[in-house]
Design a protein around this motif. Structure first.
Motif, PDB file in Angstrom:
ATOM      1  N   GLY A  18       0.784  -1.060   0.059  1.00 24.64           N
ATOM      2  CA  GLY A  18       0.061  -0.023  -0.063  1.00 24.64           C
ATOM      3  C   GLY A  18       0.814   1.207   0.190  1.00 24.64           C
ATOM      4  N   ALA A  19       0.224   2.323   0.002  1.00 22.26           N
ATOM      5  CA  ALA A  19       0.654   3.640   0.092  1.00 22.26           C
ATOM      6  C   ALA A  19       1.670   3.922  -1.215  1.00 22.26           C
ATOM      7  CB  ALA A  19       1.454   3.756   1.344  1.00 22.26           C
ATOM      8  N   VAL A  20       1.164   3.676  -2.259  1.00 18.80           N
ATOM      9  CA  VAL A  20       2.227   3.827  -3.552  1.00 18.80           C
ATOM     10  C   VAL A  20       1.915   5.236  -4.208  1.00 18.80           C
ATOM     11  CG1 VAL A  20       2.661   2.910  -5.832  1.00 18.80           C
ATOM     12  CG2 VAL A  20       2.096   1.358  -4.070  1.00 18.80           C
ATOM     13  N   VAL A  21       3.095   5.852  -4.485  1.00 25.08           N
ATOM     14  CA  VAL A  21       3.090   7.146  -4.922  1.00 25.08           C
ATOM     15  C   VAL A  21       3.780   7.100  -6.205  1.00 25.08           C
ATOM     16  CG1 VAL A  21       3.774   9.783  -4.792  1.00 25.08           C
ATOM     17  CG2 VAL A  21       3.115   8.552  -2.923  1.00 25.08           C
ATOM     18  N   SER A  22       3.138   7.645  -7.594  1.00 16.68           N
ATOM     19  CA  SER A  22       3.565   7.618  -8.919  1.00 16.68           C
ATOM     20  C   SER A  22       3.993   8.953  -9.327  1.00 16.68           C
ATOM     21  CB  SER A  22       2.631   6.777  -9.716  1.00 16.68           C
ATOM     22  OG  SER A  22       2.974   6.847 -11.200  1.00 16.68           O
ATOM     23  N   GLN A  23       4.887   8.839  -9.825  1.00 16.12           N
ATOM     24  CA  GLN A  23       5.623  10.431 -10.433  1.00 16.12           C
ATOM     25  C   GLN A  23       5.799  10.347 -11.902  1.00 16.12           C
ATOM     26  OE1 GLN A  23       8.333  12.411  -7.592  1.00 16.12           O
ATOM     27  NE2 GLN A  23       9.082  13.843  -9.137  1.00 16.12           N
ATOM     28  N   HIS A  24       5.459  11.106 -12.736  1.00 13.38           N
ATOM     29  CA  HIS A  24       5.569  11.040 -14.002  1.00 13.38           C
ATOM     30  C   HIS A  24       5.821  12.446 -14.664  1.00 13.38           C
ATOM     31  CE1 HIS A  24       5.060   9.526 -18.155  1.00 13.38           C
ATOM     32  NE2 HIS A  24       4.380  10.761 -18.499  1.00 13.38           N
ATOM     33  N   PRO A  25       6.850  12.791 -15.651  1.00 11.55           N
ATOM     34  CA  PRO A  25       7.618  11.766 -16.212  1.00 11.55           C
ATOM     35  C   PRO A  25       8.850  11.340 -15.107  1.00 11.55           C
ATOM     36  CG  PRO A  25       7.939  13.701 -16.973  1.00 11.55           C
ATOM     37  CD  PRO A  25       7.042  13.995 -16.098  1.00 11.55           C
ATOM     38  N   SER A  26       9.624  10.362 -15.429  1.00  9.12           N
ATOM     39  CA  SER A  26      10.795  10.074 -14.546  1.00  9.12           C
ATOM     40  C   SER A  26      12.039  10.894 -15.170  1.00  9.12           C
ATOM     41  CB  SER A  26      11.347   8.680 -14.592  1.00  9.12           C
ATOM     42  OG  SER A  26      11.327   8.310 -16.206  1.00  9.12           O
ATOM     43  N   ARG A  27      12.039  11.320 -16.507  1.00 12.51           N
ATOM     44  CA  ARG A  27      13.278  12.090 -16.982  1.00 12.51           C
ATOM     45  C   ARG A  27      12.737  13.009 -17.913  1.00 12.51           C
ATOM     46  NH1 ARG A  27      18.726  11.690 -16.524  1.00 12.51           N
ATOM     47  NH2 ARG A  27      19.970  12.892 -18.141  1.00 12.51           N
ATOM     48  N   VAL A  28      13.270  14.461 -18.099  1.00 13.11           N
ATOM     49  CA  VAL A  28      12.722  15.310 -18.847  1.00 13.11           C
ATOM     50  C   VAL A  28      13.946  16.135 -19.434  1.00 13.11           C
ATOM     51  CG1 VAL A  28      11.463  17.264 -19.584  1.00 13.11           C
ATOM     52  CG2 VAL A  28      10.322  15.647 -17.994  1.00 13.11           C
ATOM     53  N   ILE A  29      14.280  15.945 -20.593  1.00 13.09           N
ATOM     54  CA  ILE A  29      15.266  16.919 -21.217  1.00 13.09           C
ATOM     55  C   ILE A  29      14.466  17.936 -22.269  1.00 13.09           C
ATOM     56  CG2 ILE A  29      17.418  17.039 -22.395  1.00 13.09           C
ATOM     57  CD1 ILE A  29      17.658  13.955 -21.694  1.00 13.09           C
ATOM     58  N   CYS A  30      14.899  19.320 -22.080  1.00 13.44           N
ATOM     59  CA  CYS A  30      14.184  19.835 -22.794  1.00 13.44           C
ATOM     60  C   CYS A  30      15.112  21.482 -22.957  1.00 13.44           C
ATOM     61  CB  CYS A  30      12.543  20.555 -22.453  1.00 13.44           C
ATOM     62  SG  CYS A  30      12.564  21.110 -20.701  1.00 13.44           S
ATOM     63  N   LYS A  31      14.452  22.319 -23.959  1.00 11.31           N
ATOM     64  CA  LYS A  31      15.219  23.375 -24.132  1.00 11.31           C
ATOM     65  C   LYS A  31      14.899  24.704 -23.256  1.00 11.31           C
ATOM     66  CE  LYS A  31      15.503  22.835 -29.279  1.00 11.31           C
ATOM     67  NZ  LYS A  31      15.260  23.525 -30.550  1.00 11.31           N
ATOM     68  N   SER A  32      15.810  25.620 -23.003  1.00 10.24           N
ATOM     69  CA  SER A  32      15.636  26.581 -22.180  1.00 10.24           C
ATOM     70  C   SER A  32      14.355  27.385 -22.807  1.00 10.24           C
ATOM     71  CB  SER A  32      16.870  27.470 -22.270  1.00 10.24           C
ATOM     72  OG  SER A  32      16.476  28.588 -21.201  1.00 10.24           O
ATOM     73  N   GLY A  33      13.366  27.649 -21.707  1.00 11.30           N
ATOM     74  CA  GLY A  33      12.291  28.536 -22.084  1.00 11.30           C
ATOM     75  C   GLY A  33      11.150  27.604 -22.102  1.00 11.30           C
ATOM     76  N   THR A  34      11.193  26.545 -22.041  1.00 11.70           N
ATOM     77  CA  THR A  34      10.146  25.459 -22.213  1.00 11.70           C
ATOM     78  C   THR A  34       9.648  25.559 -20.655  1.00 11.70           C
ATOM     79  OG1 THR A  34      11.103  24.220 -23.649  1.00 11.70           O
ATOM     80  CG2 THR A  34       9.431  23.181 -22.691  1.00 11.70           C
TER      81      THR A  34
END
Lengths: 115, 112
Positions: free
Chosen positions: A1-17
Protein backbone atom coordinates in the motif's frame (compact mmCIF):
# COMPACT_ATOMS: atom_id res chain seq x y z
CA UNK A 1 0.00 0.00 0.00
CA UNK A 2 0.84 3.72 -0.02
CA UNK A 3 2.16 3.84 -3.59
CA UNK A 4 3.03 7.22 -5.08
CA UNK A 5 3.59 7.50 -8.81
CA UNK A 6 5.52 10.38 -10.34
CA UNK A 7 5.67 11.12 -14.05
CA UNK A 8 7.71 11.68 -16.12
CA UNK A 9 10.84 10.13 -14.66
CA UNK A 10 13.12 12.16 -16.90
CA UNK A 11 12.74 15.31 -18.97
CA UNK A 12 15.26 16.96 -21.24
CA UNK A 13 14.14 20.18 -22.88
CA UNK A 14 15.25 23.52 -24.20
CA UNK A 15 15.57 26.66 -22.14
CA UNK A 16 12.31 28.60 -22.00
CA UNK A 17 10.09 25.53 -22.06
CA UNK A 18 7.51 24.94 -19.35
CA UNK A 19 7.53 21.47 -17.85
CA UNK A 20 4.73 19.75 -15.95
CA UNK A 21 5.40 16.96 -13.44
CA UNK A 22 2.58 14.83 -12.07
CA UNK A 23 2.35 13.15 -8.69
CA UNK A 24 -0.36 10.60 -8.02
CA UNK A 25 -1.28 8.62 -4.94
CA UNK A 26 -2.38 5.30 -6.41
CA UNK A 27 -4.03 3.48 -3.53
CA UNK A 28 -4.93 6.18 -1.05
CA UNK A 29 -6.30 9.70 -0.94
CA UNK A 30 -3.84 12.43 -0.06
CA UNK A 31 -5.14 15.77 1.13
CA UNK A 32 -1.56 16.93 1.38
CA UNK A 33 1.33 16.40 -1.01
CA UNK A 34 4.80 17.85 -0.91
CA UNK A 35 7.28 18.90 -3.59
CA UNK A 36 11.01 18.62 -2.97
CA UNK A 37 14.12 19.45 -4.89
CA UNK A 38 17.34 17.52 -4.43
CA UNK A 39 20.80 18.54 -5.60
CA UNK A 40 23.53 15.92 -6.06
CA UNK A 41 24.83 14.43 -2.82
CA UNK A 42 22.47 16.56 -0.76
CA UNK A 43 19.36 16.05 1.28
CA UNK A 44 15.81 16.82 0.16
CA UNK A 45 14.83 20.47 0.18
CA UNK A 46 11.14 21.20 0.65
CA UNK A 47 9.82 23.58 -2.00
CA UNK A 48 6.12 23.69 -1.20
CA UNK A 49 3.21 21.97 0.48
CA UNK A 50 0.32 21.20 -1.83
CA UNK A 51 -3.14 21.16 -0.26
CA UNK A 52 -6.12 19.72 -2.09
CA UNK A 53 -8.58 22.43 -3.06
CA UNK A 54 -6.50 25.34 -1.82
CA UNK A 55 -3.36 27.26 -2.64
CA UNK A 56 0.00 25.72 -2.08
CA UNK A 57 2.23 26.91 0.72
CA UNK A 58 5.70 27.79 -0.54
CA UNK A 59 8.90 27.69 1.44
CA UNK A 60 10.96 30.83 1.80
CA UNK A 61 12.99 31.57 -1.30
CA UNK A 62 10.85 29.47 -3.67
CA UNK A 63 9.20 31.54 -6.41
CA UNK A 64 5.53 30.63 -6.61
CA UNK A 65 5.19 32.10 -10.11
CA UNK A 66 8.10 29.98 -11.26
CA UNK A 67 6.94 26.74 -9.70
CA UNK A 68 3.18 26.47 -10.17
CA UNK A 69 1.44 23.85 -8.06
CA UNK A 70 -2.05 22.52 -8.60
CA UNK A 71 -3.73 19.97 -6.35
CA UNK A 72 -7.09 19.56 -8.03
CA UNK A 73 -8.02 16.16 -6.63
CA UNK A 74 -7.26 13.94 -3.65
CA UNK A 75 -4.94 11.80 -5.74
CA UNK A 76 -3.15 14.24 -8.04
CA UNK A 77 -0.82 17.18 -7.61
CA UNK A 78 1.12 18.80 -10.42
CA UNK A 79 4.23 20.95 -10.43
CA UNK A 80 4.84 23.14 -13.46
CA UNK A 81 8.27 24.66 -13.87
CA UNK A 82 7.53 27.71 -16.01
CA UNK A 83 10.02 29.04 -18.55
CA UNK A 84 12.67 26.66 -17.29
CA UNK A 85 16.34 27.64 -17.44
CA UNK A 86 19.50 25.57 -16.93
CA UNK A 87 19.66 26.53 -13.26
CA UNK A 88 16.30 24.78 -12.78
CA UNK A 89 17.90 21.48 -13.72
CA UNK A 90 17.57 19.19 -10.72
CA UNK A 91 15.91 16.11 -9.27
CA UNK A 92 12.34 16.90 -8.24
CA UNK A 93 10.54 14.52 -5.87
CA UNK A 94 6.97 14.51 -4.64
CA UNK A 95 5.51 12.85 -1.59
CA UNK A 96 2.04 12.24 -0.29
CA UNK A 97 0.70 12.13 3.22
CA UNK A 98 -1.44 9.08 3.85
CA UNK A 99 -3.19 10.53 6.86
CA UNK A 100 -2.79 12.35 10.13
CA UNK A 101 0.34 11.24 11.97
CA UNK A 102 1.31 9.03 9.04
CA UNK A 103 4.67 9.14 7.26
CA UNK A 104 5.19 10.69 3.84
CA UNK A 105 5.51 8.29 0.93
CA UNK A 106 7.62 9.36 -2.00
CA UNK A 107 7.45 9.11 -5.75
CA UNK A 108 10.47 7.98 -7.75
CA UNK A 109 11.46 11.50 -8.71
CA UNK A 110 11.83 13.42 -11.98
CA UNK A 111 15.24 14.23 -13.38
CA UNK A 112 14.86 17.59 -15.14
CA UNK A 113 17.61 18.70 -17.49
CA UNK A 114 17.33 22.08 -19.20
CA UNK A 115 19.66 22.64 -22.13
CA UNK B 1 16.24 25.93 7.94
CA UNK B 2 16.92 23.40 10.66
CA UNK B 3 18.64 20.17 9.79
CA UNK B 4 19.28 17.06 11.77
CA UNK B 5 22.83 16.04 12.63
CA UNK B 6 23.28 12.67 10.98
CA UNK B 7 26.40 10.57 11.33
CA UNK B 8 28.45 9.09 9.98
CA UNK B 9 28.43 10.86 6.64
CA UNK B 10 29.61 7.73 4.86
CA UNK B 11 30.56 4.16 5.63
CA UNK B 12 32.43 1.48 3.73
CA UNK B 13 32.02 -1.97 5.22
CA UNK B 14 32.44 -5.63 4.44
CA UNK B 15 29.45 -7.80 3.64
CA UNK B 16 28.16 -9.43 6.80
CA UNK B 17 29.15 -6.60 9.13
CA UNK B 18 26.67 -4.70 11.24
CA UNK B 19 26.05 -1.00 10.64
CA UNK B 20 24.93 1.76 12.96
CA UNK B 21 24.02 5.34 12.17
CA UNK B 22 22.31 8.02 14.21
CA UNK B 23 20.64 11.39 14.14
CA UNK B 24 20.41 14.10 16.75
CA UNK B 25 18.39 17.27 16.98
CA UNK B 26 18.61 20.41 19.05
CA UNK B 27 14.89 20.33 19.77
CA UNK B 28 12.27 17.75 20.76
CA UNK B 29 10.79 15.63 17.98
CA UNK B 30 7.46 13.82 17.88
CA UNK B 31 8.30 11.52 14.99
CA UNK B 32 11.45 9.90 13.67
CA UNK B 33 11.55 8.32 10.23
CA UNK B 34 14.28 6.44 8.45
CA UNK B 35 14.37 6.34 4.64
CA UNK B 36 16.69 4.70 2.10
CA UNK B 37 17.34 6.29 -1.27
CA UNK B 38 18.87 4.49 -4.23
CA UNK B 39 20.48 6.51 -7.04
CA UNK B 40 17.92 8.19 -9.28
CA UNK B 41 14.97 7.14 -7.15
CA UNK B 42 12.83 8.59 -4.40
CA UNK B 43 13.31 7.75 -0.72
CA UNK B 44 11.67 4.58 0.53
CA UNK B 45 10.37 4.42 4.09
CA UNK B 46 12.18 1.85 6.23
CA UNK B 47 10.94 2.48 9.76
CA UNK B 48 8.64 5.02 11.41
CA UNK B 49 8.86 5.78 15.15
CA UNK B 50 6.25 7.68 17.12
CA UNK B 51 6.99 7.24 20.84
CA UNK B 52 10.00 8.04 22.98
CA UNK B 53 11.88 4.86 23.75
CA UNK B 54 10.17 2.93 20.94
CA UNK B 55 12.32 0.21 19.40
CA UNK B 56 11.10 -1.13 16.06
CA UNK B 57 12.50 -3.75 13.70
CA UNK B 58 11.97 -4.34 10.01
CA UNK B 59 13.84 -7.48 9.01
CA UNK B 60 17.55 -6.84 9.57
CA UNK B 61 16.88 -3.20 10.39
CA UNK B 62 16.26 -1.89 13.89
CA UNK B 63 15.59 1.71 14.86
CA UNK B 64 14.95 3.45 18.16
CA UNK B 65 13.33 6.71 19.17
CA UNK B 66 15.61 8.18 21.82
CA UNK B 67 14.22 8.62 25.30
CA UNK B 68 15.12 12.32 25.30
CA UNK B 69 13.17 12.70 22.00
CA UNK B 70 16.21 14.39 20.51
CA UNK B 71 17.85 11.45 18.82
CA UNK B 72 17.33 8.21 16.93
CA UNK B 73 19.53 5.44 15.64
CA UNK B 74 19.27 2.88 12.86
CA UNK B 75 21.10 -0.44 12.94
CA UNK B 76 21.50 -2.84 10.04
CA UNK B 77 22.63 -6.32 10.93
CA UNK B 78 24.55 -8.71 8.67
CA UNK B 79 24.82 -6.27 5.77
CA UNK B 80 24.43 -7.46 2.19
CA UNK B 81 25.36 -5.77 -1.11
CA UNK B 82 21.80 -4.53 -1.74
CA UNK B 83 22.01 -2.45 1.45
CA UNK B 84 24.10 0.00 -0.55
CA UNK B 85 22.48 3.41 -0.78
CA UNK B 86 21.93 6.63 1.12
CA UNK B 87 20.06 6.48 4.40
CA UNK B 88 18.24 9.55 5.62
CA UNK B 89 16.74 10.28 8.98
CA UNK B 90 13.84 12.68 9.11
CA UNK B 91 11.39 13.80 11.72
CA UNK B 92 8.66 16.11 12.83
CA UNK B 93 9.58 18.70 15.36
CA UNK B 94 7.15 19.00 18.27
CA UNK B 95 4.40 21.38 17.23
CA UNK B 96 4.85 20.86 13.49
CA UNK B 97 3.50 17.58 12.18
CA UNK B 98 3.57 18.56 8.52
CA UNK B 99 7.07 19.68 7.59
CA UNK B 100 9.77 17.05 7.77
CA UNK B 101 13.22 18.03 9.00
CA UNK B 102 15.95 16.01 7.27
CA UNK B 103 19.41 14.76 8.06
CA UNK B 104 22.14 15.06 5.42
CA UNK B 105 22.26 11.32 4.86
CA UNK B 106 24.63 8.44 5.43
CA UNK B 107 26.12 6.90 2.32
CA UNK B 108 26.65 3.16 2.77
CA UNK B 109 28.93 1.08 0.59
CA UNK B 110 29.19 -2.69 1.08
CA UNK B 111 32.13 -4.68 -0.17
CA UNK B 112 31.04 -8.19 -1.20
Amino acid sequence: GAVVSQHPSRVICKSGTSVKIECRSLDFQATTMFWYRQFPKQSLMLMATSNEGSKATYEQGVEKDKFLINHASLTLSTLTVTSAHPEDSSFYICSALQGFNQPQHFGDGTRLSIL
Amino acid sequence: GQQLNQSPQSMFIQEGEDVSMNCTSSSIFNTWLWYKQDPGEGPVLLIALYKAGELTSNGRLTAQFGITRKDSFLNISASIPSDVGIYFCAGHEAGNNRKLIWGLGTSLAVNP
